[in-house]
Structure formats: C-alpha cells, structure tokens
Write a protein that holds these residues in place. Structure first.
Motif, PDB file in Angstrom:
ATOM      1  N   ALA A  82      31.837  58.050  42.686  1.00 22.99           N
ATOM      2  CA  ALA A  82      32.306  56.700  42.365  1.00 22.99           C
ATOM      3  C   ALA A  82      33.729  56.756  41.801  1.00 22.99           C
ATOM      4  N   TRP A  83      33.972  57.726  40.903  1.00 20.77           N
ATOM      5  CA  TRP A  83      35.310  57.836  40.299  1.00 20.77           C
ATOM      6  C   TRP A  83      36.359  58.092  41.376  1.00 20.77           C
ATOM      7  N   LEU A  84      36.048  58.998  42.309  1.00 19.51           N
ATOM      8  CA  LEU A  84      37.023  59.341  43.348  1.00 19.51           C
ATOM      9  C   LEU A  84      37.284  58.168  44.292  1.00 19.51           C
ATOM     10  N   TYR A  85      36.221  57.445  44.679  1.00 12.27           N
ATOM     11  CA  TYR A  85      36.417  56.309  45.591  1.00 12.27           C
ATOM     12  C   TYR A  85      37.215  55.199  44.912  1.00 12.27           C
ATOM     13  N   ARG A  86      36.935  54.982  43.648  1.00  7.46           N
ATOM     14  CA  ARG A  86      37.696  53.939  42.943  1.00  7.46           C
ATOM     15  C   ARG A  86      39.174  54.304  42.862  1.00  7.46           C
ATOM     16  N   LEU A 138      41.096  39.951  53.596  1.00  7.54           N
ATOM     17  CA  LEU A 138      39.882  39.807  52.791  1.00  7.54           C
ATOM     18  C   LEU A 138      40.208  40.044  51.322  1.00  7.54           C
ATOM     19  N   THR A 139      39.281  39.613  50.492  1.00  6.07           N
ATOM     20  CA  THR A 139      39.480  39.879  49.059  1.00  6.07           C
ATOM     21  C   THR A 139      39.301  41.372  48.805  1.00  6.07           C
ATOM     22  N   ASP A 140      39.738  41.784  47.664  1.00  5.19           N
ATOM     23  CA  ASP A 140      39.691  43.198  47.318  1.00  5.19           C
ATOM     24  C   ASP A 140      38.259  43.735  47.356  1.00  5.19           C
ATOM     25  N   SER A 141      37.346  42.991  46.770  1.00  8.51           N
ATOM     26  CA  SER A 141      35.949  43.436  46.725  1.00  8.51           C
ATOM     27  C   SER A 141      35.345  43.457  48.127  1.00  8.51           C
ATOM     28  N   GLN A 142      35.660  42.435  48.908  1.00  6.65           N
ATOM     29  CA  GLN A 142      35.129  42.395  50.281  1.00  6.65           C
ATOM     30  C   GLN A 142      35.645  43.594  51.080  1.00  6.65           C
ATOM     31  N   GLN A 143      36.918  43.903  50.912  1.00  9.82           N
ATOM     32  CA  GLN A 143      37.489  45.069  51.624  1.00  9.82           C
ATOM     33  C   GLN A 143      36.765  46.348  51.234  1.00  9.82           C
ATOM     34  N   GLN A 144      36.509  46.492  49.942  1.00  6.87           N
ATOM     35  CA  GLN A 144      35.846  47.717  49.490  1.00  6.87           C
ATOM     36  C   GLN A 144      34.446  47.834  50.074  1.00  6.87           C
ATOM     37  N   VAL A 145      33.699  46.719  50.056  1.00  5.99           N
ATOM     38  CA  VAL A 145      32.326  46.761  50.570  1.00  5.99           C
ATOM     39  C   VAL A 145      32.332  47.086  52.067  1.00  5.99           C
ATOM     40  N   ILE A 146      33.212  46.424  52.797  1.00  8.57           N
ATOM     41  CA  ILE A 146      33.267  46.661  54.252  1.00  8.57           C
ATOM     42  C   ILE A 146      33.645  48.120  54.531  1.00  8.57           C
ATOM     43  N   ALA A 147      34.645  48.606  53.807  1.00 12.05           N
ATOM     44  CA  ALA A 147      35.115  49.975  54.062  1.00 12.05           C
ATOM     45  C   ALA A 147      34.053  51.003  53.694  1.00 12.05           C
ATOM     46  N   LEU A 148      33.433  50.811  52.540  1.00  8.78           N
ATOM     47  CA  LEU A 148      32.449  51.809  52.101  1.00  8.78           C
ATOM     48  C   LEU A 148      31.190  51.751  52.956  1.00  8.78           C
ATOM     49  N   ASN A 156      23.694  50.293  50.674  1.00  7.59           N
ATOM     50  CA  ASN A 156      23.978  49.239  49.689  1.00  7.59           C
ATOM     51  C   ASN A 156      23.918  49.782  48.267  1.00  7.59           C
ATOM     52  N   GLN A 157      22.926  50.623  48.020  1.00  9.93           N
ATOM     53  CA  GLN A 157      22.747  51.170  46.683  1.00  9.93           C
ATOM     54  C   GLN A 157      23.955  52.019  46.274  1.00  9.93           C
ATOM     55  N   GLU A 158      24.428  52.849  47.204  1.00 10.64           N
ATOM     56  CA  GLU A 158      25.582  53.709  46.895  1.00 10.64           C
ATOM     57  C   GLU A 158      26.847  52.870  46.650  1.00 10.64           C
ATOM     58  N   ILE A 162      29.159  52.591  43.214  1.00 13.45           N
ATOM     59  CA  ILE A 162      30.611  52.836  43.177  1.00 13.45           C
ATOM     60  C   ILE A 162      31.348  51.638  42.601  1.00 13.45           C
ATOM     61  N   LEU A 163      30.921  50.447  43.022  1.00 13.69           N
ATOM     62  CA  LEU A 163      31.627  49.249  42.560  1.00 13.69           C
ATOM     63  C   LEU A 163      31.059  48.706  41.258  1.00 13.69           C
ATOM     64  N   ASP A 164      30.016  49.355  40.760  1.00 13.51           N
ATOM     65  CA  ASP A 164      29.403  48.926  39.500  1.00 13.51           C
ATOM     66  C   ASP A 164      28.935  47.474  39.583  1.00 13.51           C
ATOM     67  N   ARG A 165      28.243  47.185  40.696  1.00 12.18           N
ATOM     68  CA  ARG A 165      27.700  45.838  40.887  1.00 12.18           C
ATOM     69  C   ARG A 165      26.249  45.958  41.341  1.00 12.18           C
ATOM     70  N   SER A 166      25.573  44.793  41.400  1.00 16.69           N
ATOM     71  CA  SER A 166      24.185  44.809  41.848  1.00 16.69           C
ATOM     72  C   SER A 166      24.137  44.866  43.381  1.00 16.69           C
ATOM     73  N   VAL A 167      22.972  45.263  43.888  1.00 17.56           N
ATOM     74  CA  VAL A 167      22.802  45.322  45.347  1.00 17.56           C
ATOM     75  C   VAL A 167      22.914  43.923  45.939  1.00 17.56           C
ATOM     76  N   GLY A 168      22.381  42.918  45.228  1.00 17.13           N
ATOM     77  CA  GLY A 168      22.483  41.536  45.709  1.00 17.13           C
ATOM     78  C   GLY A 168      23.936  41.110  45.849  1.00 17.13           C
ATOM     79  N   ALA A 169      24.743  41.496  44.878  1.00 15.88           N
ATOM     80  CA  ALA A 169      26.168  41.137  44.938  1.00 15.88           C
ATOM     81  C   ALA A 169      26.832  41.829  46.128  1.00 15.88           C
TER      82      ALA A 169
END
Lengths: 194, 479
Positions: A82-86, A138-148, A156-158, A162-169
């Motif tokens: 997570a640290w490296l991806y961030r 896309l927004t920053d968060s959307q870009q990260q989710v799509i890329a990862l 989804n769990q991984e 990494i993004l320190d968010r819930s799976v639903g989010a």
C-alpha cells in the motif's frame, strides 16, 4: 496529494540486535522489498505514463523515497505494498501536473520499435493513448481504482486496503469511474468523427 | 433487484473470468443497457494492460544503484535530532516509557555529559541573579540593597490580584519591618525612622483594606492578624530587653503602634460597623436612626448643609430665592447683564439700535446692515424691545437687502413684518434678488420684532412666494 493518501504511522527501527547486525538485516529486507515490488510498481507507473524512461525513473524514485523514509522513521507500519502504490500514485500525479502545460506526446521512434506489425502496433498505441487521455479526466480516486483494479489486477479488498477505504466505496468509485470513462471516450470518438 | 453498482462488480468479475459479454448481459437483462456501456468502458482499458519493460541493462543498473544506496545508508545511519535524543534520555533516566528504539551503547554517557554541561551553564547564567535576589530579600535598612527590597515589595503590592491579597501582603510586610527592627537591635544598631514609617504605613493600609472586606472575610482576617500582632509584640518586647538605651525608644514606638493596631482589631472583631466607620466605610453607627441610616428621618437637619452644594453645582441658599433659583422672583435684576449677549446673538445694551434715539431710526438707514446679529441668527421677538437696534424703527430701509431669506429663514411674504402692517407693500419689490443672508439664518418671520434686524418686515413681493429663497422667490425686504 500526499495528504490525500493517508500514510500509516511510521515506527522506528525496532531491533534488539547490534547496529552491525541490524544494518545487515535492514539491507536484506530492503533488497527483498525491491525484488518483490519493483516490477509491479514499474508496471503501475508505466501504465499511467506510457513511457519506459519516465516509468523507470519514477519507479526508482519510489524506492529512493522508501529508503529515505526508513532512514528517518523506520519501516512503514502499514502494508508495504500500500505504501509503495500510494507513493507511486503521488509521483504519477506530480508528473502529470508538470506535464500539463506541454502536452506530452510520445516520440515517433517510441511508437515504432521494430515489432512484427508496425501498423498494428501504432494503432494499438493510439488506442492506449486515447484511453489514457480519457482517464486523465477522472477524479483522482477514480483513476486509482481503475488503475489498480483493471490494470494491476488487484481485488476490491486489496484496492480498499491501499486506498484506506471500504470495499463499498471502491465499488462505487469503480462504477462512477467507468461511467465517466465511457462518457469521455464517447465524446472523444465523436470529436474524432467530426 | 441488485443495485447497479453491485451488478457491475459481479459482471466485471464474470468478464475477467472470460465469460462472454452477451451471456453476462443476458444474465443481468434488467440492467443490460447500463451494463453494456460500463463493460465496454472496462474493455477499452485492455490496451493499457500491456507493459513495455525497460532494457535488462537499465533494470540491472537501477537495482544496483538502489542496493548501493541502501548499503551507504546503513553504514551511515542518520543521527537523531537533539530533541529525539533528549526525549530518549529522559525516558531512560526517569523510565516513564519503555524504550523500544535501540540506542548506541555510548549514547547514555554522551547524553549524561551533555545534560551536565547544560545544568552548569544554567547555573552560571541564573545562579548570580538568584543570589542577588536572595541577598536583596535579606537586606536591612541602611544597606545599599534595601531600596531594591522596598521596590520589590511595592511591585508585589501593585500586582496583588485583589484588595484581600493586598491587605494580607501589607500585614506580611509589617511583620517584615518588625523583624528588621529586631535584627537591627540584635546587631547593635538603632532602627531608623524609615522603618517606623514603613511599619505604620503597612499597618494602616492593612486595616483600611480589611474594613472594605465582606463581614465573614473581615472577621477571619482580623482574628488571624490579632494572633500575629501578639507574636510580634512579644518579639519586640524580647528585643527591647536586649537593646541598649538608644534603641529602646524606637522599639517602644513600634510596640505602641502594634498595641494600637491590636485595639483596632479588637474593635473590628466586636463591632464590625464601628470598625468600618473608623476606616471610612459605612455610616457612623450611633448616628444612624431607624428611618434612614444617613440622617434623621423627620427631614430636618440642624447644621446640615445642602448636599447639592457640596460640589458647587447648585444655587447657594443666599443667592437664589425660592421663586427662581436663577434670579429674583420679581423680574428685576439689579446688576444683571443680558446673558444673551455673551455670545453676541443680541444687541449690546450700550449700542443703541436704529429704533431708539441716537440710533438709525431717526436717520433712515440707507445701507444699514444688521450689526447686532453677527452670527445672523436674528433677534427673537420676545427679546427685541421697541428700540431694537437690529433694524430701522420705521420699517423702512432703502439700502437694505434681504439678508434673512437666502435659505428661507426670512419673513414669509404672506406674513408681513411687524414693522409695517403691509410689509413692503409701500415699496413693492418686483425684481429684488435675495442677496443677503449668506449666513443663512435670517429673522424668523413670526418672531421678528417691529424693528427686526433682519430687515424690515417681510414685504410681500409680487411674485414672492416665499421668504426669498434661492428658488427665485422675492425677498421680503426693500431695495
């Protein structure tokens, strides 16, 4: 952007061994981290910037920052991946911020690199650039989710870890990100047609 | 039916596992339309999945560079900051937290040496100042440091939070003076007048401030002081037994002061009201009748002086009669001077106006201008006598220009001036322009006397609709 990606608490170098033994252990650990994560991090960065040299430099910078962080604060307490991806994401965002005013386009010689089907390769490259450009809207968060999730193939769990968010989010970001991507691709197609 | 977000997630999993798009859409037929576009967007990402790796030489070079950097960093660990070292040292010495971070084996020794140096420097810096303060506090009258001691005491009194603290501090300082006297006597010196004066001042101030306290606080404070004063008296008596002849007298005086204070404290403990009265708080107890604490209730007070005169704001009884405090009731005032002239708003009594003999009334005024109205406020009718100097008595003024009309304060045309019934009807003014009254305050039409200084009565111009304003209205005066 760094603040957006919450970093976990950093802990000190906890070891009861002497400095020499501890140094050797740290060296081995860092070397292991490099072996394990360099390729995924390089891939992640390359898929975002589409440039070998730039991706190599940014990936090297990710590990350089890791070393500096370990020196100052010890190994990250959060999961290393997570640290490296961030950190990689932050560097990519910085890269695009720097490039924003000079509309980076790959050089022609990058497009033709001696493959078996140069025409097909060029078309493939053009498609990739079109999608990459659409991703930038896309927004920053959307870009990260799509890329990862779609480029790195994480679950989804991984991605949530990494993004320190819930799976639903993450699911919601994925839905909105794909919808936005579809809109921008359609608009780009329409523009190209006219 | 599932939410589209969840359905999309399931459909994406199916797509990743290799299921065909048509079969996925068929399975989620109710949301197929939305899913189709979203899944096609996900498929569009496929070209990005391909990664071009750098040349192997570059990869190897990057790896070696990183490992060399690691080796260098491990050989030269970053020295922690002084703050971190201090925190670790305190944690180690006072053991307030478990030490999880390893430290160099020489680090405790280094930090001990550093802390010792810090303590030494602090002692050198602040030790001298502390010693001076100590010496000042112990100085005796006649010592060069004694004025500094008194200055410090004054400063303490100044910054005392409230009167109660100030009172306590005064009593403490009184004790200090007594102790100084004892020390002087013991050392064979004679207490000077300065100490005596200081002692008296502190005792007086303490009692004064105590008198202003609430009952309960005052009683507690006085009881506490009573014991302290007794002890000081004993100490002074002891010192007096050791003193030689010259020092006996000051000690006797100081003892007298303490005994006097003791008496006052006893008064305060027995009769708080009397104690307060003695120190300027509250009424005198025996004079307070049942009707009113401040005086007798029947409204008579022999010897009382009118309270209103205390600050000289009211009329003195012999200066104002019952009818009117400002003057005699019969309307006469010998020696009175018209107050209205003080600021030059009215005619001076010694300046005859035109309407009176010697004034312009006998000699028609060609170009007279009202002189009695320097500030152009006009003469009030009730103050303008028949010989008003402000204007011609006959109501004519050849050279007069309407002064009071520019800002429409002049006489209204329809209200003829008292000087002549018809105003300026005898000399109609067809084209006169209101030049006058540049100071904008003419004679009030309804208040002008017969010889108003603003000009003769408000002549009614033919076309005049007003008192001659700037709007073209004709003035009410003669040309």
């Amino acid at each position: 952007m760094v603040g957006h990606l919450k970093q976990g608490r950093l802990r000190g170098l906890v070891s009861r061994a002497g400095p020499r033994a501890r140094g050797a252990a740290d060296r081995e650990r860092l070397a292991g981290i490099y072996e394990q994560f360099h390729e995924p991090i390089y891939s992640y960065v390359y898929r975002r910037v589409s440039d070998v040299e730039m991706a190599s430099d940014l990936a090297a910078e990710v590990f350089h920052r890791l070393l500096r962080s370990v020196q100052q604060h010890g190994f990250p307490e959060c999961e290393m991946r997570a640290w490296l991806y961030r950190t990689a994401h932050n560097l990519v965002v910085d890269h695009y911020r720097r490039q924003r005013h000079r509309q980076h386009l790959p050089l022609e010689e990058d497009l033709v690199d001696g493959g078996e089907d140069p025409a097909g390769l060029v078309e493939q490259k053009a498609n990739a650039d079109r999608v990459r450009r659409a991703l930038q809207h896309l927004t920053d968060s959307q870009q990260q989710v799509i890329a990862l999730k779609f480029l790195q193939g994480l679950t989804n769990q991984e991605v949530a870890e990494i993004l320190d968010r819930s799976v639903g989010a993450i699911k919601l970001l994925q839905h909105r990100g794909l919808a936005a991507l579809q809109r921008h691709l359609a608009a780009d197609e329409e523009k190209a047609r006219t | 039916m599932r939410d589209l977000t969840d359905t999309l997630d399931i459909a994406l999993d199916q797509l990743r596992k290799g299921e065909g798009l048509s079969s996925i859409l068929e399975e989620h037929a109710s949301q197929a339309a939305d899913l189709r576009s979203l899944l096609s967007a996900a498929e569009a990402l496929e070209p990005l999945r391909q990664v071009e790796m750098p040349a192997s030489e570059r990869q190897l070079a990057d790896r070696n560079r990183f490992l060399a950097e690691v080796a260098r960093a491990v050989r030269q660990p970053t020295r922690p900051s002084l703050v971190v070292r201090l925190r670790r040292w305190f944690a180690q010495v006072f053991a307030w937290q478990a030490i999880t971070t390893p430290v160099h084996r020489r680090e405790p020794r280094r930090m001990n040496a550093l802390m010792l140096k810090l303590v030494l420097v602090a002692t050198m810096l602040f030790g001298s100042a502390g010693g001076t303060a100590f010496a000042t506090a112990n100085s005796l009258p006649g010592s060069p440091l004694y004025p500094a001691k008194l200055a410090v005491e004054q400063a303490r009194l100044q910054i005392a939070a409230n009167p109660t603290d100030q009172a306590q501090l005064h009593m403490i300082l009184a004790q200090a003076r007594v102790q100084e006297m004892e020390q002087l006597v013991v050392s064979g010196r004679e207490p000077g007048q300065e100490v005596m004066y200081q002692l008296q001042q502190h005792l007086d101030q303490a009692l004064q401030l105590a008198a202003g306290m609430p009952d309960e606080a005052m009683q507690g404070t006085l009881a506490q002081w009573e014991q302290q004063i007794q002890q000081q008296e004993q100490a002074l008596q002891q010192a007096g037994s050791q003193a030689d002849g010259a020092a006996q007298e000051p000690l006797r005086q100081a003892l007298g002061m303490l005994q006097q204070t003791q008496q006052q404290l006893q008064v305060g403990l027995e009769d708080a009201q009397a104690f307060r009265w003695q120190h300027g708080y509250g009424p005198q107890p025996e004079e307070s009748g049942p009707e009113a604490p401040g005086g007798p209730g029947e409204g008579t007070c022999d010897g009382c002086e009118p309270a209103g005169d205390q600050h000289q704001y009211g009329p003195l009884p012999d200066e104002a009669g019952p009818e009117d405090p400002r003057g005699p009731g019969d309307g006469t005032c010998d020696g009175c001077e018209p107050a209205g002239d003080q600021h030059q708003y009215g005619p001076q009594p010694d300046q005859p106006g035109p309407g009176e003999p010697g004034g312009p009334a006998d000699a028609p005024c060609d170009d007279c201008e009202p002189e009695g109205d320097q500030h152009q406020y006009g003469t009030k009718p009730d103050t303008s006598g028949p010989e008003d100097p402000g204007g011609p008595g006959d109501g004519t003024c050849d050279g007069c220009e309407p002064e009071g009309d520019q800002q429409q304060y002049g006489p209204q045309p329809e209200q003829p001036g008292p000087g002549e019934p018809g105003g300026s009807a005898d000399a109609p003014c067809d084209d006169c322009e209101p030049d006058g009254d540049q100071h904008q305050h003419g004679t009030q039409p309804d208040t002008s006397g017969p010889e108003a200084p603003g000009g003769p009565g408000g002549g009614s111009g033919d076309g005049g609709t007003s008192g001659g304003g700037q709007d073209g209205g004709t003035g009410g005066g003669h040309r």
